[in-house]
Each structure stands twice: as structure tokens, then as C-alpha cells.
Write a protein that holds these residues in place. Structure first.
Motif, PDB file in Angstrom:
ATOM      1  N   VAL A 127       0.855  -1.186   0.000  1.00 26.00           N
ATOM      2  CA  VAL A 127       0.000   0.000   0.000  1.00 26.00           C
ATOM      3  C   VAL A 127       0.892   1.237   0.000  1.00 26.00           C
ATOM      4  N   SER A 128       0.667   2.083  -0.992  1.00 23.67           N
ATOM      5  CA  SER A 128       1.487   3.273  -1.178  1.00 23.67           C
ATOM      6  C   SER A 128       0.580   4.464  -1.495  1.00 23.67           C
ATOM      7  N   HIS A 129       1.013   5.326  -2.403  1.00 19.49           N
ATOM      8  CA  HIS A 129       0.379   6.622  -2.632  1.00 19.49           C
ATOM      9  C   HIS A 129       0.286   6.945  -4.117  1.00 19.49           C
ATOM     10  N   GLY A 130      -0.622   7.851  -4.466  1.00 17.66           N
ATOM     11  CA  GLY A 130      -0.880   8.194  -5.857  1.00 17.66           C
ATOM     12  C   GLY A 130       0.352   8.630  -6.637  1.00 17.66           C
ATOM     13  N   GLY A 131       1.099   9.595  -6.116  1.00 14.83           N
ATOM     14  CA  GLY A 131       2.277  10.089  -6.824  1.00 14.83           C
ATOM     15  C   GLY A 131       3.382   9.054  -6.918  1.00 14.83           C
ATOM     16  N   ALA A 132       3.604   8.327  -5.833  1.00 15.34           N
ATOM     17  CA  ALA A 132       4.636   7.288  -5.821  1.00 15.34           C
ATOM     18  C   ALA A 132       4.281   6.178  -6.807  1.00 15.34           C
ATOM     19  N   ILE A 133       3.012   5.766  -6.797  1.00 12.84           N
ATOM     20  CA  ILE A 133       2.568   4.720  -7.726  1.00 12.84           C
ATOM     21  C   ILE A 133       2.659   5.218  -9.163  1.00 12.84           C
ATOM     22  N   HIS A 134       2.253   6.469  -9.406  1.00 12.83           N
ATOM     23  CA  HIS A 134       2.319   7.015 -10.762  1.00 12.83           C
ATOM     24  C   HIS A 134       3.762   7.006 -11.281  1.00 12.83           C
ATOM     25  N   SER A 135       4.717   7.355 -10.422  1.00 14.13           N
ATOM     26  CA  SER A 135       6.121   7.344 -10.859  1.00 14.13           C
ATOM     27  C   SER A 135       6.550   5.932 -11.252  1.00 14.13           C
ATOM     28  N   PHE A 136       6.068   4.934 -10.518  1.00 11.65           N
ATOM     29  CA  PHE A 136       6.357   3.529 -10.836  1.00 11.65           C
ATOM     30  C   PHE A 136       5.696   3.141 -12.160  1.00 11.65           C
ATOM     31  N   VAL A 137       4.464   3.577 -12.357  1.00 11.58           N
ATOM     32  CA  VAL A 137       3.743   3.303 -13.606  1.00 11.58           C
ATOM     33  C   VAL A 137       4.476   3.892 -14.804  1.00 11.58           C
TER      34      VAL A 137
END
Length: 189
Positions: A144-154
Motif C-alpha cells: 500500500v502506497s500513494h498516488g504520486g509514488a505509484i504514478h512514478s512507478f507506472v
């Protein structure tokens, strides 16, 4: 051997509801955030999805979300924390710059204001998730993480950089031999 990662964004928070920038700062889950996390937990259970390991960011909104999804032991990791937006923390989302269409992100805009660049966030999150998935007994993982962190991974792993990442959504990735592949997004609704 192909492994599975469910990379989930935390439930809705007060700052999400008020449209405030929240990266390094934290705010509590709203009732909707709590209800959505419980709904996702029931959905995983109904589908028979069992996690070998569970992880969350060190920020409370992520660990609170994880605790509503499952009661299994988990580890909090700094590498899953949200993007630090510097002096923009807690301010209105209207102050965010327009994302650079070439890279699908804010790039290094926040560095000049004491925050992180998208490259720094991407490297941190990717390294953390790779280390998790490289564990021999990590075949089915929840993080479980966060929108910006996940977006950077995406931005690193998914072909479609415009994938929407709503609160309490879980992005399913397969992992094999150092490579993540986006499979689908599972939403609370």
C-alpha cells in the motif's frame, strides 16, 4: 517463476477530500476511505487472494488502509512513501504545475521548493518493490502506497502513462526476472 504484486493506493483522506497536496504530510482516512478499504479487503477474501507478504508506506494513511484490508502482519517501508512536494505540502492542489506531456509528470519541478523529483521517487519505489519481489517466498504481495509514488512507478513499467489511480485502487502487476508488467487496475467500486 511469475509472481504477483498488488500495488494499492491508500483510501481517501481528509486532504484528498479537501483537494490539498499531501505528500510527506499526512491526514486521516475519511469514512469513505475506511469503507472502501474494508470493501477491497472483502473483495480480496471473496476472490481467495491470499498474500505471502504485506507492506505499507510508513505514512499512517497507508498503514491504516492496509490494516483495514487484512489483519496479517506487515512491514512498513520508507521506500513506499509518497512524493515529497516541499513547500507545496498542505496547499491547494490548484497550485500544482501542469504535468510535462512528454514525460507524463511534474518532473523535477518540486526540487526547487525542497521536494523530490519524479526520477528520485521512481528510483526509490522501483528499488523497494524489486527488493520485495526478489524475496524467494514473495509470490503474491500486497503493498500500500500513494498516488504520486505509484504514478512514478507506472511511468517506468506501464505502456499507458495516463492510467488513473483512484484512492483504494489496486494495480496488479506480474513480476518475472526483474521486470514488472501491468495487468489491470482493481477499484473499490
Amino acid at each position: 517463476m511469475i509472481k504477483t504484486l498488488y500495488l494499492m493506493r491508500h483510501g481517501q483522506t481528509l486532504f484528498n477530500q479537501l483537494h490539498k497536496i499531501q505528500g510527506a504530510c499526512d491526514s486521516p482516512l475519511t469514512q469513505q476511505g475506511i469503507d472502501d478499504a474494508k470493501k477491497v479487503g472483502r473483495m480480496f477474501k471473496d476472490k481467495g487472494i491470499i498474500f505471502d507478504h504485506a507492506y505499507s508506506s510508513t505514512q499512517e494513511r497507508a498503514s491504516d488502509t492496509l490494516e483495514l484490508i487484512t489483519n496479517q502482519p506487515y512491514q512498513r517501508l520508507k521506500g513506499l512513501k509518497e512524493w515529497n512536494f516541499g513547500v507545496f505540502e498542505g496547499e491547494s492542489e490548484r497550485l500544482n504545475p501542469k504535468p510535462d506531456p512528454k514525460i507524463g509528470s511534474y518532473g523535477d519541478f518540486f526540487v526547487q521548493y525542497g521536494g523530490e523529483s519524479v526520477d528520485d521517487v521512481q528510483q526509490r519505489v522501483n528499488q523497494t518493490l524489486t527488493e520485495i519481489m526478489e524475496q524467494p517466498d514473495a509470490n503474491n504481495v500486497l503493498a500500500v502506497s500513494h498516488g504520486g509514488a505509484i504514478h512514478s512507478f507506472v511511468l517506468k513499467w506501464a505502456r499507458d502513462h495516463t492510467i488513473h489511480i483512484p484512492n483504494c485502487s489496486a494495480m496488479k502487476f506480474s513480476y518475472d526476472n526483474g521486470v514488472f508488467k501491468y495487468e489491470e487496475t482493481i477499484e473499490a467500486d
